[in-house]
Scaffold this active site. Structure first.
Site, short mmCIF file in Angstrom:
data_model
loop_
_atom_site.label_atom_id
_atom_site.label_comp_id
_atom_site.label_asym_id
_atom_site.label_seq_id
_atom_site.Cartn_x
_atom_site.Cartn_y
_atom_site.Cartn_z
NE ARG A 121 -4.28 -1.23 1.81
CZ ARG A 121 -5.40 -2.36 2.62
NH1 ARG A 121 -4.89 -1.82 3.68
NH2 ARG A 121 -6.09 -2.40 1.75
CE LYS A 171 -10.88 -4.59 7.43
NZ LYS A 171 -10.17 -3.77 6.80
N GLY A 226 -5.50 -5.64 1.42
CA GLY A 226 -4.16 -5.22 2.19
C GLY A 226 -4.02 -7.16 3.07
N GLY A 258 -12.11 -3.97 1.29
CA GLY A 258 -13.56 -4.06 0.95
C GLY A 258 -14.22 -2.78 -0.38
N1 LIG Z 1 -9.56 -19.49 10.26
C1 LIG Z 1 -9.48 -17.85 10.30
N2 LIG Z 1 -9.12 -17.89 11.67
C2 LIG Z 1 -8.53 -16.23 12.03
N3 LIG Z 1 -7.74 -15.31 11.06
C3 LIG Z 1 -8.18 -15.75 9.57
C4 LIG Z 1 -9.52 -16.74 9.34
N4 LIG Z 1 -8.51 -16.93 8.20
C5 LIG Z 1 -8.38 -15.56 7.99
N5 LIG Z 1 -8.32 -14.92 8.85
C6 LIG Z 1 -7.08 -13.92 9.25
O1 LIG Z 1 -7.81 -12.91 8.24
C7 LIG Z 1 -7.30 -11.91 8.16
C8 LIG Z 1 -7.12 -10.62 6.83
O2 LIG Z 1 -8.53 -10.97 6.48
P1 LIG Z 1 -9.23 -9.52 6.06
O3 LIG Z 1 -10.26 -9.47 6.14
O4 LIG Z 1 -8.83 -8.27 6.43
O5 LIG Z 1 -8.92 -9.35 4.46
P2 LIG Z 1 -7.81 -8.17 3.68
O6 LIG Z 1 -7.67 -8.91 2.37
O7 LIG Z 1 -7.19 -7.29 4.32
O8 LIG Z 1 -9.27 -7.33 3.34
P3 LIG Z 1 -9.11 -5.55 4.13
O9 LIG Z 1 -8.48 -5.56 2.71
O10 LIG Z 1 -10.62 -5.03 3.26
O11 LIG Z 1 -8.41 -5.87 4.71
C9 LIG Z 1 -5.79 -12.51 8.22
O12 LIG Z 1 -5.11 -11.48 9.18
C10 LIG Z 1 -5.49 -13.72 8.52
O13 LIG Z 1 -4.99 -13.85 9.63
O1 LIG Z 2 -7.88 -2.40 4.83
C1 LIG Z 2 -8.54 -1.32 4.78
O2 LIG Z 2 -9.94 -2.41 3.86
C2 LIG Z 2 -9.33 -0.25 4.74
O3 LIG Z 2 -7.96 -0.07 4.67
C3 LIG Z 2 -10.31 0.05 5.21
O4 LIG Z 2 -10.31 -0.20 6.35
P1 LIG Z 2 -11.85 0.19 7.39
O5 LIG Z 2 -12.81 -1.87 6.50
O6 LIG Z 2 -10.86 -0.36 8.15
O7 LIG Z 2 -12.92 1.00 7.01
#
Ligand SMILES: Nc1ncnc2c1ncn2[C@@H]1O[C@H](COP(=O)(O)OP(=O)(O)OP(=O)(O)O)[C@@H](O)[C@H]1O
Ligand SMILES: O=C(O)[C@H](O)COP(=O)(O)O
Length: 400
Positions: A38, A199, A356, A379
């Site tokens: 990022r 999330k 991310g 998201g």
């Molecule tokens: N079964 C699980 N139990 C616990 N944590 C999990 C599991 N599967 C995935 N994760 C966790 O999910 C996290 C990533 O989720 P997240 O929804 O933040 O994805 P992202 O790609 O970062 O999307 P965004 O940019 O919207 O945050 C990681 O830290 C991972 O360890």
């Molecule tokens: O990690 C993300 O997807 C963005 O930085 C937005 O973060 P947020 O889901 O906490 O608003």
């Protein structure tokens, strides 16, 4: 809708104070940034503005602070990584508004780069509070939004500011929108979406629309546990949002009506501790012990997911399939990512991934460069995919 203005429209900005909204919500472990993607993506905007002689003032959030400032969510932790990527010094102010911000801005020379503390340390940020937005605006002459990945949030720093200052899209904002339109504007079918990650509460609602747009929705990570629990499966101590069971059930009904297959794990890798190398075993999804957590989808599920990727012409992916940061719970994410990269290389798959941690997982698997496009947004990317107008983008079109 009118086109938004870009940095091309910003010519004579020597000495101007430019408030630049960036997304520095990067993965961090033991105080160190583990994936700088990022930061790398916003670097061109920051450097271009600095090279044009502007005073570049960075606004960003970090995590989701609940009760005001907390040291572990201070953006000061990110400065070394930002300086490394930019190869320039970055100044810091301990608050994004008030005296600390005003004093730091007043001391800036042309071309300087200043990072203001986490905007979410003020609860007004997420409320898009007009008085707070005015306080942010007081430190700038121009607003540039380069945080596509936070553009689904109508917050003061992502949306409100564009109504107070002349507003422009940064290079990454521009590039993300162009690339997504090129890759997914009119996606070739079948379209398979993979959604995993942690999330759950902030992403589950968007699955209701997503199932109307895709042919199959493969669910992994914490999101899968929530769907499994809704179906009546015992998920033990797994990450799961039980109170979202009704939403998950409605999504499964909508998927059936829309002809979208919902693909849930058949097996899982369980452990009793959330740490690297924890004792683990593969169990059928119907046999999760009550004292265990599912930390990854199991090998049978991986084969099923690869089969869906093999059938797809377009793949959309947000959220890792398991807790990929700790081995061996990265296995499913790595296997699926490598297979998607292989299918992309043969030319039969358009693969677009975002988020991310998802970007970090693809880097971990060594295949981020082999996907058709990797967005920094999670998201925001899913909401864009749903066809929603993102507030942070919409306001750039309407801003004066
Ligand atoms: N079964 C699980 N139990 C616990 N944590 C999990 C599991 N599967 C995935 N994760 C966790 O999910 C996290 C990533 O989720 P997240 O929804 O933040 O994805 P992202 O790609 O970062 O999307 P965004 O940019 O919207 O945050 C990681 O830290 C991972 O360890
Ligand atoms: O990690 C993300 O997807 C963005 O930085 C937005 O973060 P947020 O889901 O906490 O608003």
């Amino acid at each position: 809708m009118a086109a938004f203005k870009t940095l091309d429209n910003l010519t004579d900005i020597t000495g101007k104070r430019v408030l630049v909204r960036v997304d520095l919500n990067v993965p961090v472990k033991d105080g160190k940034v583990t994936d700088a993607t990022r930061i790398e993506r916003v670097a061109p905007t920051i450097l271009e503005l600095s090279d044009k002689g502007a005073k570049v003032i960075l606004l960003a959030h970090f995590g989701r602070p609940k009760d005001g400032p907390s040291p572990d969510l201070s953006l000061s932790l990110i400065i070394p990584a930002v300086e490394k990527v930019l190869d320039r010094a970055v100044l810091f102010a301990s608050d994004c508004v008030g005296a600390p911000a005003a004093e730091a801005v007043a001391k800036m020379n042309n071309g300087d780069i200043l990072l203001l503390e986490n905007t979410r340390f003020h609860k007004e940020e997420e409320k898009n509070d007009a008085a707070f937005t005015e306080k942010l605006a007081a430190n700038g002459d121009i607003y540039v939004n380069d945080a596509f990945s936070a553009a689904h949030r109508a917050h003061s720093s992502t949306e409100g500011l564009a109504n107070h200052l002349p507003a422009y899209a940064g290079r990454t904002m521009q590039a993300e929108l162009e690339a997504l339109e090129r890759g997914l504007g009119n996606p070739a079918r079948p379209v398979v979406a993979i959604v995993g990650g942690a999330k759950v509460s902030t992403k589950i609602d968007l699955l209701m629309n997503l199932v109307k747009k895709v042919d199959a929705l493969v669910i992994g990570g914490g999101m899968a546990n929530t769907f499994l629990a809704a179906r009546g499966t015992n998920v033990g101590k797994s990450l799961c949002e039980h109170d979202l069971a009704d939403t998950a059930k409605q999504i499964m009904i909508e998927a059936a009506t829309s002809g979208c297959a919902i693909v849930l794990p058949e097996d899982g890798v369980i452990a009793r501790e959330f740490k690297a190398g924890a004792d683990n075993e593969v169990v059928s999804i119907d046999a999760i012990p009550t004292d265990a957590m599912v930390l990854d989808v199991g090998p049978k599920s991986v084969e099923a997911i690869k089969a869906w990727i093999g059938r797809a012409t377009t793949l959309v992916w947000n959220g890792p399939l398991g807790a990929f940061e700790i081995t061996p719970f990265d296995a499913a994410t790595v296997a699926a990512a490598k297979y998607a990269a292989e299918c992309t290389e043969t030319g039969k798959l358009t693969s677009v991934a975002g988020g991310g941690d998802t970007v970090s997982a693809l880097n971990h698997a060594g295949v981020a460069d082999d996907f058709t496009y990797v967005s920094t947004a999670g998201g925001a990317f899913l909401e864009w995919m749903e066809g929603k107008v993102l507030p942070g983008v919409a306001v750039l079109h309407t801003a004066k």
